[in-house]
Design a protein around this motif. Structure first.
Motif: not given
Length: 766
Positions: A602-603, A608-614
């Motif tokens: 989860l971390d 990752l989603r902070a940079e790319d929400d895909r």
């Protein structure tokens, strides 16, 4: 875990006296190539796709180096299909033997005849097609270890299949050495709904004679393809096959006048004589016969003709009609007729489906969409595409090339090497048995055999081995009288897990008997190990170098007696085409116990989603409360409750999918570009290795022994470092592809064939 081709349930509690197993009877021609017994539940007097398949399948097996025996279902009334089989070197045709007064064999009679024939020809493979025939073979327990079942009647979507049909297919899969599916999509559905099929389903697409592609190439070389677009001659349409309502055969004659309305003269040739009786439309049969019997200058009805003539009729056409009702679009099968028309350079009119788009491209101009599903709509497509038919003919030929018999024969040879190694063309005869000529008696004893799939598979297939299983009811519970009988019987004993089973068998080992013990991880904490007589153990087996060292240190074992054999990965089964978007999917298999470290995954996702929400996380496996022994531990339960509470309190939960446990790992891994291994402790960890076989890239957190198993370049100190690496590769598609291919190469060290060789050496199988 992939336990390819292992028919034993994970919780097998078969009584010891009923668990004796032997490999399939060996062919007297061992080392010269396989013997194949082939049967289709079809009447070869009738020209349709299933009947054509039987001939093509026989031809492909011959090209793969096999001696082929084809058993006919019905008395031969005409040779429209059998003539080609009789002319094929390497094929022996066996006449039908129905009950007196019948012209066809019913299913029980067919299996009985096949069993009698198998006693004479000693086949390595018995390939049968048809759900009812396969079910009869499964019910009788026919052809153990040799049954290859081809079932196309499951239906799509499988959720609509009647429970009794699903039950039947499950029984077939459990009794089969191999299940066959026409396409990767069909295999995915089969494995998802029939867990018994997972790991033993092979993709075998339809096949077409090499000569078809050659003849089409010659036609193009002579400029004949250009004639397709000649507006000064009638457009030649052709249909071959059965006449059925959903196949639109009652509408096809109307295309001729409809094309005339677009200024395109046309002629239609319809080949075949099998007319369906439609329950939903009782008038169809009569209407179809009326059309066939009515004189029409624009339509030629040939009736049933030999296959060679049917192909010739197709080759003379400009366009082949494979237009069907949208109700059939859910099918995941590939039509042999479509492939044949493509190979002949005759562009097909067919419905737009995912399979057809993969074959011909999404921009194929002869796709029938719902808004063109009418006589007028199809006529308009044909009129618009006519100027491009020459180019479409060349495109169709190129699309058909991978389906040539020679290409499919190469696939079959690979399957044989994997499934029946001793029967593959040119294979050396397998080593046989113990002294005195009898089979080597091997006993596998343990309470949990879920990691022993590759080993049991090896032992069952080995022609010189007789296998028994002592299935302990629990870690400490077994039938001692049965175990004593096993001791008296066995030449070699393998204890799966170094539990109390190993202590018991070491204590009761006979003189001259070989004892091997496989240790995984938790056993090193077991109090029972102090009672293990190491002098009685010939070989201790661990799954990694790290655990070999721990075993030597903890037990004081002789290092020369400790051997590393990694967990096996079925590379051939898991190596499948990845799906679009895989680079943004993170896969995690198993989150119990807490040391699996879902929190780290989860971390990673959060970063990752902070940079790319895909990016999304897909967690596969059982939930912690499904493991009662873990859920009842207060620290474990509180840890999970806290973790899920934190997940639910933030938006991250919208990008996490918890997916149930299932046997169809091959299909699931196609969707994953990354497989996570965040555990703080593992002896090996099979999931990332299986991901490597599928072309996914492992992401492994640093822990003792991880670098030794997977390589230091795949191990990361923390979640932040792992995220940086994933982002870097995701932004460089070429580098990510190179890493993916590197993983496919690296995982070969764990391939089931390499591991099988190591096991054979460890157990003294020769």
């Amino acid at each position: 875990m992939s336990t390819a081709f292992d028919p034993t349930p994970l919780d097998d509690q078969t009584a010891p006296d009923a668990s004796a197993e032997t490999g399939p009877p060996s062919s007297p021609r061992a080392g010269e190539g396989p013997v194949v017994l082939l049967y289709g539940d079809v009447d070869l007097n009738v020209l349709d796709g299933s009947a054509v398949w039987l001939g093509s399948m026989a031809e492909t097996w011959v090209a793969a180096g096999a001696e082929v025996h084809v058993q006919l279902k019905a008395h031969e009334r005409r040779d429209v299909l059998t003539a080609g089989l009789r002319a094929l070197a390497g094929v022996t045709l066996h006449e039908a033997r129905p009950e007196p007064g019948k012209d066809q064999m019913d299913r029980p009679r067919a299996v009985e005849v096949l069993e009698e024939l198998a006693e004479r020809v000693h086949p390595d493979v018995v390939m049968v097609r048809g759900i009812h025939l396969c079910a009869e073979a499964a019910r009788r327990g026919a052809f153990p270890g040799r049954l290859w079942s081809y079932v196309t009647e499951l239906g799509y979507p499988a959720t609509s299949a009647a429970p009794v049909k699903l039950k039947t297919v499950r029984e077939i899969a459990a009794a089969s050495r191999v299940m066959l599916a026409q396409t990767e999509d069909a295999r995915a559905v089969l494995e998802a709904f029939v867990p018994e099929a997972a790991g033993r389903t092979l993709v075998l697409t339809p096949m077409i004679p090499d000569a078809l592609v050659s003849s089409a190439a010659q036609a193009r070389a002579h400029g004949e393809a250009a004639a397709h677009s000649d507006a000064g001659r009638p457009l030649q349409l052709v249909y071959t096959g059965k006449f059925a309502r959903d196949w639109r055969t009652d509408l096809m004659p109307a295309l001729v006048p409809a094309l005339a309305g677009h200024g395109v003269p046309a002629h239609l040739t319809m080949v075949g004589d099998k007319v369906h009786h439609e329950k939903a439309d009782p008038t169809f049969n009569g209407r179809m016969h009326a059309l066939m019997e009515a004189p029409d200058a624009g339509v030629t009805w040939t009736g049933g003709v030999p296959r060679a003539e049917a192909l010739d009729r197709t080759a003379r056409a400009d366009v082949a009609l494979s237009w069907r009702s949208p109700a059939l679009d859910v099918s995941l099968e590939m039509s042999t007729k479509v492939l044949e028309s493509c190979a002949l350079g005759v562009p097909p009119v067919l419905n737009r489906t995912a399979a057809h788009e993969r074959l011909l491209g999404a921009d194929w101009p002869l796709f029938v969409d719902p808004h063109t599903d009418s006589v007028e709509g199809v006529a308009r497509l044909l009129a618009q595409a006519r100027p491009r038919l020459g180019a479409l003919a060349e495109r169709a030929v190129a699309a058909a090339a991978p389906y040539r018999v020679s290409a499919r024969a190469e696939v079959l040879r690979g399957y044989l090497e994997r499934v029946v190694p001793g029967a593959a063309p040119g294979a050396a005869p397998a080593a046989r048995g113990a002294a005195g000529g009898r089979p080597l008696r091997v006993l596998v004893a343990g309470h949990d055999l879920k990691f022993a799939g590759e080993l049991l598979d090896l032992l069952r297939a080995h022609p010189g081995v007789e296998l028994r299983i002592d299935a302990w009811a629990g870690l400490h519970r077994h039938d001692e009288s049965a175990s004593r009988e096993h001791v008296a019987w066995a030449d070699v004993v393998l204890c799966e897990w170094a539990g109390p089973n190993a202590v018991w068998y070491a204590r009761h080992k006979r003189a001259g008997q070989r004892l091997a013990v496989r240790l995984h991880m938790f056993e090193l904490r077991g109090a029972w190990l102090r009672d293990l007589d190491l002098d009685a153990v010939d070989t201790l087996i661990t799954v990694s170098d790290h655990y070999r060292d721990l075993t030597v240190a903890a037990l004081g074992a002789d290092p020369a007696r400790v051997r590393v054999i990694p967990n096996a990965v079925s590379v051939a089964d898991l190596s499948r085409e990845p799906l679009a978007g895989a680079e943004f999917r993170l896969g995690l298999v198993g989150i119990v116990p807490l040391r699996k470290r879902l929190d780290r995954a989860l971390d990673l996702l959060r970063t990752l989603r902070a940079e790319d929400d895909r990016f999304t996380l897909h967690v596969r496996g059982r939930m912690p409360w499904e493991y009662r022994h873990e859920w009842h531990k207060p620290l474990q339960r509180e840890g999970y409750l806290d973790l899920f509470a934190r997940l639910g309190a933030e938006d991250l939960h919208r990008s996490v999918a918890f997916e149930p446990f299932g046997a169809d790992m091959g299909t699931w891994l196609r969707r994953m570009g990354w497989v996570l291994s965040p555990s703080s402790v593992e002896s090996f960890h099979l999931a990332p290795a299986e991901g490597m076989a599928a072309g996914a890239i492992p992401v492994i957190w640093d822990r003792p022994g991880a670098a030794g198993v997977f390589g230091a370049d795949l191990v990361h100190p923390d979640s932040e470092a792992a995220a940086r690496w994933i982002l870097e590769l995701t932004q460089d598609a070429q580098r990510r592809l190179e890493w993916s291919e590197r993983m496919r190469e690296r995982v070969l060290a764990f391939d089931e064939r390499s591991v099988a060789r190591a096991w054979a050496e460890a157990l003294g199988l020769g």
